[in-house]
Design a protein around this motif. Sequence first.
Motif, short mmCIF file in Angstrom:
data_model
loop_
_atom_site.label_atom_id
_atom_site.label_comp_id
_atom_site.label_asym_id
_atom_site.label_seq_id
_atom_site.Cartn_x
_atom_site.Cartn_y
_atom_site.Cartn_z
N ARG A 88 1.33 -1.17 0.01
CA ARG A 88 0.32 -0.18 0.41
C ARG A 88 0.77 1.01 0.37
N ALA A 89 2.05 1.03 0.35
CA ALA A 89 2.98 2.29 0.41
C ALA A 89 3.91 2.29 -0.69
N TRP A 90 4.12 1.09 -1.30
CA TRP A 90 5.11 1.50 -2.22
C TRP A 90 4.89 2.46 -3.62
N PRO A 91 3.89 2.22 -3.71
CA PRO A 91 2.82 3.06 -4.71
C PRO A 91 3.66 4.77 -4.36
N TYR A 92 3.45 5.66 -3.78
CA TYR A 92 4.16 6.63 -2.87
C TYR A 92 5.10 6.99 -2.81
N LEU A 93 6.48 5.88 -3.08
CA LEU A 93 7.79 5.44 -3.25
C LEU A 93 8.52 5.60 -4.54
N GLN A 94 10.05 5.77 -4.45
CA GLN A 94 10.52 6.50 -5.69
C GLN A 94 11.88 6.15 -5.20
N VAL A 95 12.24 5.01 -5.74
CA VAL A 95 13.81 4.19 -4.68
C VAL A 95 15.06 4.20 -5.98
N ARG A 96 16.26 4.29 -5.57
CA ARG A 96 16.97 4.52 -6.55
C ARG A 96 18.31 4.16 -5.75
N TRP A 97 18.65 2.81 -6.71
CA TRP A 97 20.21 2.04 -6.27
C TRP A 97 21.24 2.64 -7.14
N GLN A 98 22.26 3.15 -7.36
CA GLN A 98 22.82 3.57 -8.43
C GLN A 98 24.49 4.00 -7.36
N GLU A 99 25.81 3.75 -7.51
CA GLU A 99 26.66 3.97 -7.33
C GLU A 99 26.61 3.11 -5.71
N GLY A 100 26.14 1.80 -5.41
CA GLY A 100 26.43 1.80 -4.17
C GLY A 100 26.10 2.38 -3.30
N ARG A 101 24.89 3.08 -3.58
CA ARG A 101 24.23 3.74 -2.47
C ARG A 101 22.68 3.96 -2.43
N LEU A 102 21.88 3.58 -1.78
CA LEU A 102 20.66 3.89 -1.40
C LEU A 102 19.95 4.76 -0.97
N SER A 103 18.94 5.31 -1.98
CA SER A 103 18.24 6.75 -1.82
C SER A 103 16.88 6.76 -2.03
N TRP A 104 15.85 7.19 -1.21
CA TRP A 104 14.69 7.50 -2.32
C TRP A 104 14.17 8.56 -1.76
N ARG A 105 12.37 9.14 -2.17
CA ARG A 105 11.85 10.57 -2.36
C ARG A 105 10.74 9.52 -1.66
N TRP A 106 9.44 10.12 -1.03
CA TRP A 106 8.65 10.23 -1.03
C TRP A 106 7.44 11.11 -1.77
N ASP A 107 6.44 10.88 -2.73
CA ASP A 107 5.44 11.47 -3.71
C ASP A 107 4.69 11.93 -3.06
N ARG A 108 4.84 13.11 -2.31
CA ARG A 108 3.95 14.07 -1.39
C ARG A 108 2.43 14.36 -1.64
N PRO A 109 2.63 15.52 -3.23
CA PRO A 109 1.12 15.45 -3.96
C PRO A 109 0.51 13.86 -4.21
N ALA A 110 1.19 13.05 -4.23
CA ALA A 110 0.70 11.50 -4.48
C ALA A 110 -0.75 11.77 -3.20
N LEU A 111 0.32 11.74 -2.02
CA LEU A 111 0.20 11.50 -0.70
C LEU A 111 -0.96 12.24 -0.52
N ARG A 112 -0.78 13.51 -0.86
CA ARG A 112 -1.70 14.42 0.24
C ARG A 112 -3.12 14.31 -1.11
#
Length: 606
Positions: free
Chosen positions: A428-452
């Motif tokens: 249920r939470a995954w569609p609001y998340l953007q995950v990035r795995w690049q050059e040995g680093r894990l980062s993510w960003r929430w889609d706040r407009p979609a959450l609102r």
Amino acid sequence: MGQPTPWTSGSGACDDLGMFLKTHRVRKDGKLHIYYSLCESLRVSRSRVTQRRVLHLGELNTTQLDRWQRSIETIHEDGQRYQMRLFTDREGQAPAAEDVAEVILSSLVVRRPRRFGECWIGCKLWEELGLREFWEAALAEDRGQLPWAKVVELLAVNRLCAPRSELSIHEKWFGQTAMDLLLDSDARVAEKDRLYRCLDRLLAHKEALEQHLAAKWRDLFGAEFDVLLYDLTSTYFEGEAVEVDKARRGYSRDHRPDCLQLLLAVIVTTEGFPLSYELLAGNVRDEGTLDGALEAIERKYGPARRIWVFDRGVVSEANLQTLRERGGSYVVGTPRSQLKQYEKQLLDGDWQDISAEVRVQLLSEGSETFVLARSVARAKKEAAMRARQVRGLMRDLICLRRSIRRGTIKQPDKILMRIGRLQERWPRAWPYLQVRWQEGRLSWRWDRPALRLAALRDGAYLLRTNLAAHTPAALWKLYVQLTEVESVFRALKTDLAIRPIWHWVGPRVEAHVMVAFLGYCLWVCLKHKLKSVAPSLTPWQLLDQFGRIVQVEVWFKLRAGGAICLPRITQPEPAQALLLHQLGWQLPEQPPPRIYKDQVPDVWTT
């Protein structure tokens, strides 16, 4: 708080001092609610008396409250008669000389306790619904050593009281109950092969049974069939079920996608009375089932202008067009994706409060009306569910990133597998998340407009209807009555154990569902009888109370030689007597004694 009304008195420990109605005052949403429960006072020591709640009765109206108080007074006045019936059925009459037999009291033996109370309730409901006469007439041409109608009654009562397989009925359950007395039969009625052969005879009478029950719902409870609720559920198989043509894999409401399944489509009234059911292949899409349901209802009960209520899974333009062509009306849910078209109305539409919890607004579009509704309670629930998913996913992402930084997980493929598991765990939470795995680093960003936007749609429903002369409150009330269908499925799956299906022959699978349907008919009949007594009493509570009434055999040796056996039904406890008085029922008379003069059963050996 209610005052105790004495039942009996005594000085010993654990004496029953009295039964009374106790009040419980609860303030909810600014309104005072008064609930009642049936309690009894018990003396647990010389100086201490405790109160025990026997039944929770819920909110009672004035008539119901007066009836319960009168019942307590009546049972109290009649208490001596209940005690005397344990030993005689002809109270106040001098026994004839031939009815007198001298017994040796020291030879008293009590044996063969068997469950009686809940089985008697099942047979009583079976009789009140006229099912005994129906099956006697329907199966009259199928002659056998025993009437087949008694076997059907045995199967249905078992499904209500203690749902088991046919083999378990034969090996265990029948011998543990007094069904032989209630059916006036012997153990042959529960022979394994006879139970299975009975299933083979049921399906031919399905439509006649449904018409008979519809007439009973109208006669006994004044049921109306102008508004029909339609929904589907699934039930699954244990085993391969290779001989069951309808056994398929599909969307499983039971969360068992590994098993073959059937679809069960049910049509009920707004009060929950079952009108018809159909068994469908397990892979049929919900929207493809409505045509068959419409044809079945019109074939059995004739064409009429009915209002149909069903959920978004059954909705399609073709189905709605079919209903309009047949002259029917509908109140249906729509897919949540359609709420995107009404974001402006969700923000600043012209809302009307139809209750403290629900707000609605009407949106007319041509010949149809869309009802945009918002439930405060549902909005809070959906927001809490999404917040739990978001927090859980955030926590696991932080743990995964720490593991990567510490070098606990180094291989990129294993990291990607862990990310995939998070997507599966928190869908249920995954569609609001953007995950990035690049050059040995894990980062993510929430889609706040979609959450609102999701928060804006919390608790919102979009209903669709072609009814013009109904208020928003009436339309909403029609739609939420779909909970009656959900209660049918809950009773079938939990209380009547329709799942899993162990049969592997197609007709017997359908007969198994038909027996469960009969069990539910007994269940809903009991539910509505209790509803008039106290709104919070459930069939399970009544069956649990009467499950304590058993039948025993009381044996004495006779002074003149031989022995006497007294089959006796234990007398009802105060709470059970009150329930009998409220329902207007009486336990059957005690069975006649059996005297053995020549061949005495050896019941005194250990």
